[in-house]
Design an enzyme around this catalytic site. Structure first.
Site, PDB file in Angstrom:
ATOM      1  N   GLU A  29      -9.910 -12.436 -41.237  1.00 11.55           N
ATOM      2  CA  GLU A  29      -9.473 -11.759 -39.997  1.00 11.55           C
ATOM      3  C   GLU A  29      -9.681 -10.256 -40.096  1.00 11.55           C
ATOM      4  O   GLU A  29      -8.730  -9.479 -40.059  1.00 11.55           O
ATOM      5  CB  GLU A  29      -7.970 -12.007 -39.768  1.00 11.55           C
ATOM      6  CG  GLU A  29      -7.553 -13.444 -39.652  1.00 11.55           C
ATOM      7  CD  GLU A  29      -6.024 -13.605 -39.697  1.00 11.55           C
ATOM      8  OE1 GLU A  29      -5.312 -12.637 -40.027  1.00 11.55           O
ATOM      9  OE2 GLU A  29      -5.561 -14.714 -39.414  1.00 11.55           O
ATOM     10  N   PRO A  30     -10.915  -9.817 -40.255  1.00 15.71           N
ATOM     11  CA  PRO A  30     -11.138  -8.376 -40.386  1.00 15.71           C
ATOM     12  C   PRO A  30     -11.063  -7.666 -39.037  1.00 15.71           C
ATOM     13  O   PRO A  30     -11.566  -8.174 -38.038  1.00 15.71           O
ATOM     14  CB  PRO A  30     -12.572  -8.304 -40.934  1.00 15.71           C
ATOM     15  CG  PRO A  30     -13.229  -9.537 -40.380  1.00 15.71           C
ATOM     16  CD  PRO A  30     -12.161 -10.585 -40.282  1.00 15.71           C
ATOM     17  N   GLY A  31     -10.413  -6.529 -39.004  1.00 14.25           N
ATOM     18  CA  GLY A  31     -10.391  -5.706 -37.799  1.00 14.25           C
ATOM     19  C   GLY A  31     -11.083  -4.391 -38.088  1.00 14.25           C
ATOM     20  O   GLY A  31     -12.160  -4.091 -37.594  1.00 14.25           O
ATOM     21  N   ARG A  32     -10.440  -3.619 -38.976  1.00 13.54           N
ATOM     22  CA  ARG A  32     -10.917  -2.271 -39.271  1.00 13.54           C
ATOM     23  C   ARG A  32     -12.359  -2.263 -39.790  1.00 13.54           C
ATOM     24  O   ARG A  32     -13.149  -1.413 -39.413  1.00 13.54           O
ATOM     25  CB  ARG A  32      -9.992  -1.660 -40.340  1.00 13.54           C
ATOM     26  CG  ARG A  32     -10.192  -0.183 -40.562  1.00 13.54           C
ATOM     27  CD  ARG A  32      -9.396   0.278 -41.781  1.00 13.54           C
ATOM     28  NE  ARG A  32      -8.022  -0.152 -41.778  1.00 13.54           N
ATOM     29  CZ  ARG A  32      -7.000   0.572 -41.318  1.00 13.54           C
ATOM     30  NH1 ARG A  32      -7.213   1.767 -40.811  1.00 13.54           N
ATOM     31  NH2 ARG A  32      -5.760   0.099 -41.389  1.00 13.54           N
ATOM     32  N   ARG A  50      -3.370   7.999 -35.333  1.00  9.06           N
ATOM     33  CA  ARG A  50      -3.375   7.693 -36.765  1.00  9.06           C
ATOM     34  C   ARG A  50      -3.006   8.890 -37.663  1.00  9.06           C
ATOM     35  O   ARG A  50      -2.234   8.726 -38.604  1.00  9.06           O
ATOM     36  CB  ARG A  50      -4.713   7.089 -37.194  1.00  9.06           C
ATOM     37  CG  ARG A  50      -5.076   5.805 -36.418  1.00  9.06           C
ATOM     38  CD  ARG A  50      -6.201   5.014 -37.042  1.00  9.06           C
ATOM     39  NE  ARG A  50      -5.797   4.455 -38.312  1.00  9.06           N
ATOM     40  CZ  ARG A  50      -6.115   4.944 -39.479  1.00  9.06           C
ATOM     41  NH1 ARG A  50      -6.896   5.992 -39.575  1.00  9.06           N
ATOM     42  NH2 ARG A  50      -5.675   4.384 -40.584  1.00  9.06           N
ATOM     43  N   CYS A  55       3.089  18.537 -26.716  1.00 11.39           N
ATOM     44  CA  CYS A  55       4.168  19.460 -27.060  1.00 11.39           C
ATOM     45  C   CYS A  55       4.998  19.013 -28.248  1.00 11.39           C
ATOM     46  O   CYS A  55       6.207  18.815 -28.131  1.00 11.39           O
ATOM     47  CB  CYS A  55       5.057  19.645 -25.846  1.00 11.39           C
ATOM     48  SG  CYS A  55       4.090  20.193 -24.459  1.00 11.39           S
ATOM     49  N   GLU A  56       4.385  18.776 -29.370  1.00 10.62           N
ATOM     50  CA  GLU A  56       5.135  18.614 -30.612  1.00 10.62           C
ATOM     51  C   GLU A  56       4.213  18.918 -31.786  1.00 10.62           C
ATOM     52  O   GLU A  56       3.003  18.683 -31.695  1.00 10.62           O
ATOM     53  CB  GLU A  56       5.776  17.227 -30.729  1.00 10.62           C
ATOM     54  CG  GLU A  56       4.911  16.032 -30.505  1.00 10.62           C
ATOM     55  CD  GLU A  56       5.725  14.738 -30.648  1.00 10.62           C
ATOM     56  OE1 GLU A  56       6.096  14.424 -31.775  1.00 10.62           O
ATOM     57  OE2 GLU A  56       5.977  14.074 -29.632  1.00 10.62           O
TER      58      GLU A  56
HETATM   59  N1  LLP Z   1      -4.609 -10.180 -39.725  1.00 12.89           N
HETATM   60  C1  LLP Z   1      -3.323  -9.833 -39.588  1.00 12.89           C
HETATM   61  C2  LLP Z   1      -2.303 -10.883 -39.616  1.00 12.89           C
HETATM   62  C3  LLP Z   1      -2.961  -8.481 -39.446  1.00 12.89           C
HETATM   63  O1  LLP Z   1      -1.681  -8.147 -39.328  1.00 12.89           O
HETATM   64  C4  LLP Z   1      -3.964  -7.480 -39.435  1.00 12.89           C
HETATM   65  C5  LLP Z   1      -3.632  -6.071 -39.250  1.00 12.89           C
HETATM   66  C6  LLP Z   1      -5.303  -7.891 -39.557  1.00 12.89           C
HETATM   67  C7  LLP Z   1      -5.588  -9.244 -39.716  1.00 12.89           C
HETATM   68  C8  LLP Z   1      -6.444  -6.917 -39.533  1.00 12.89           C
HETATM   69  O2  LLP Z   1      -6.373  -6.039 -40.598  1.00 12.89           O
HETATM   70  P1  LLP Z   1      -7.595  -5.037 -40.880  1.00 12.89           P
HETATM   71  O3  LLP Z   1      -8.781  -5.865 -41.295  1.00 12.89           O
HETATM   72  O4  LLP Z   1      -7.854  -4.301 -39.640  1.00 12.89           O
HETATM   73  O5  LLP Z   1      -7.109  -4.170 -41.975  1.00 12.89           O
HETATM   74  N2  LLP Z   1      -2.586   0.534 -37.096  1.00 12.89           N
HETATM   75  C9  LLP Z   1      -2.825   0.589 -38.513  1.00 12.89           C
HETATM   76  C10 LLP Z   1      -3.304  -0.741 -39.068  1.00 12.89           C
HETATM   77  C11 LLP Z   1      -2.382  -1.887 -38.763  1.00 12.89           C
HETATM   78  C12 LLP Z   1      -2.875  -3.221 -39.263  1.00 12.89           C
HETATM   79  C13 LLP Z   1      -2.008  -4.323 -38.746  1.00 12.89           C
HETATM   80  N3  LLP Z   1      -2.440  -5.640 -39.094  1.00 12.89           N
HETATM   81  C14 LLP Z   1      -3.802   1.726 -38.817  1.00 12.89           C
HETATM   82  O6  LLP Z   1      -4.206   2.432 -37.892  1.00 12.89           O
HETATM   83  O7  LLP Z   1      -4.155   1.942 -39.967  1.00 12.89           O
END
Ligand code: LLP
Length: 421
Positions: free
Chosen positions: A275-278, A314, A346-347
């Site tokens: 489950e990659p996002g970043r 961030r 404003c912070e």
């Molecule tokens: N799967 C689950 C269950 C998750 O909670 C997350 C991210 C991912 C996959 C994806 O993770 P990634 O591959 O993107 O690392 N807003 C924060 C990051 C929060 C991540 C939350 N969960 C930031 O800007 O660094």
């Protein structure tokens, strides 16, 4: 590697000069590269090619439908964490059997929505959730496919706000209790146990915590199988980190991550999901902003930008570093100087970087925040009644606005005034 490069001294997104987009769309805005999104997805997909697998993009990172469609066209599944994300994935044309539903607090309504529209599996995080999901599925004459998210108590060695795999975190069930919980799940009439899920955190820059977690999952797979559960799918979560600076960071390569997964889990013959996002979206997006003023303070110069913490939170929230580069490359040999780079909110928290070395800049100059594709636009807000900034997608020499900037009228007219006023 990404597709935001200087060509002839001017920053381009693929084949389009960033300044050209700024002139048409206005600043600030988010800008994504199709080629980078595709490249990152393919790297991960290929890294797992030795195993039956599905890469489920964690759409929380960047959820514009144009991004989802770009990835879905390559075969991506989606990892969703809310009813809204589920509907957005469906709206982008992702079939239900490629949508994984994660999250620690799914409501009955969200469960029903996903069961109606089709879902690959629910990653369940607690016993009460199991009971509710079973009841909802039974009421619909269905059985919900589930994995249970286990908390392996592994230190992901990342920022405290984005670590999820330690026993003190709210996520998953303690791995030590897994046998009992799986027995309970198997006894519930509305559930079909199909696998195990684990996710230990985000922006991991070392494979070792993953390896420890996956080793525990491998052991658990054998134990649960011996208990009679048909464990056939392993969801290994997201979390692989990206380089946020061009100089010193070298997070693991997708190929090494894939090889490690195959080493630790390949012998089990399970289908694997990640489950990659970043990793997919992070370096596929930049935020472009304009200098409004250069202000001389006490012993320091401030670059006041038109982008702010509400657009990219961030740095304020996680002390995150984003490289900030001028859109027009300085002449070779130009001396850099330190700036505090701030937004107009404003912070004092509205500070992107302190004493950042930059070439001399003046009002009207454009800068780009690199690595802003993940957890950028999706975490933005209208704080200070600032409009959500547009999102733009580039594809080779073309670009399109994929989310327009709302007008102030649209924003203000969302308020409704009670009759007593
Ligand atoms: N799967 C689950 C269950 C998750 O909670 C997350 C991210 C991912 C996959 C994806 O993770 P990634 O591959 O993107 O690392 N807003 C924060 C990051 C929060 C991540 C939350 N969960 C930031 O800007 O660094």
């Amino acid at each position: 590697m990404d597709h935001f490069l200087y060509k002839g001294g001017v920053l381009h997104a693929e084949d389009v000069p960033v300044a050209e987009i700024a002139a048409q769309v206005g600043t600030p805005f988010y800008l994504y590269s199709t080629a980078t999104l595709e490249r990152h997805f393919k790297l991960l997909d290929e890294a797992l090619c030795g195993m039956e697998h599905l890469v489920c993009y964690a759409m929380k990172a960047a959820s514009n439908q144009a991004i989802l469609k770009t990835l879905a066209a390559l075969g991506a599944g989606m990892d969703v964490v809310s009813g809204g994300e589920y509907l957005r994935a469906k709206a982008a044309g992702v079939p239900g059997d490629k949508i994984v539903f994660s999250g620690v607090g799914k409501t009955e309504g969200e469960m029903r929505l996903a069961l109606e529209g089709g879902v690959r599996q629910f990653n369940v995080e607690s016993e009460p959730e199991m009971e509710v999901l079973s009841a909802v599925a039974v009421s619909m004459g269905l059985r919900a496919p589930i994995t249970v998210r286990v908390n392996p108590d592994v230190d992901a060695k990342t920022h405290a706000k984005i670590a999820t795999g330690k026993s003190e975190n709210k996520f998953g069930i303690p791995i030590a209790r897994a046998r009992d919980v799986y027995a309970q799940a198997a006894a519930l009439p509305g559930l079909e146990v199909i696998g195990i899920d684990v996710h230990i955190g985000s922006q991991l820059t070392d494979l070792e915590p993953f390896r420890q977690a996956y080793r525990k999952v491998a052991e658990l797979t054998e134990i649960l199988r011996a208990d009679g559960h048909d464990i056939r799918r392993l969801d290994l979560g997201g979390g692989l980190g990206i380089p946020y600076t061009q100089s010193n960071e070298a997070p693991p390569l997708p190929t090494d991550y894939g090889a490690m997964i195959s080493e630790e889990l390949g012998h089990l013959g399970c289908e694997v999901e990640i489950e990659p996002g970043r990793l997919i979206a992070g370096n596929a997006g930049i935020m472009v902003s304009q200098v409004i003023y250069v202000k001389s303070g006490e012993g320091r110069d401030f670059l006041i930008l038109d982008g702010a913490m509400n657009d990219l939170i961030r740095p304020a929230m996680y002390d995150a570093h984003h490289d900030i580069v001028p859109v027009v490359q300085p002449a070779p040999g130009t001396e850099q100087q330190p700036y505090d780079i701030v937004g107009p909110v404003c912070e004092s928290g509205d500070t992107f970087a302190k004493q950042r070395m930059m070439p001399p800049l003046k009002a009207g100059d454009l800068v780009a925040f690199r690595g802003a594709g993940a957890y950028g636009a999706v975490m933005s807000s209208e704080y200070n009644t600032r409009a959500l900034i547009p999102e733009v997608l580039v594809h080779q020499h073309q670009f399109a606005v994929i989310r327009a900037r709302p007008t102030f009228d649209e924003m203000i007219n969302r308020d409704t005034i009670p009759e007593w006023l």
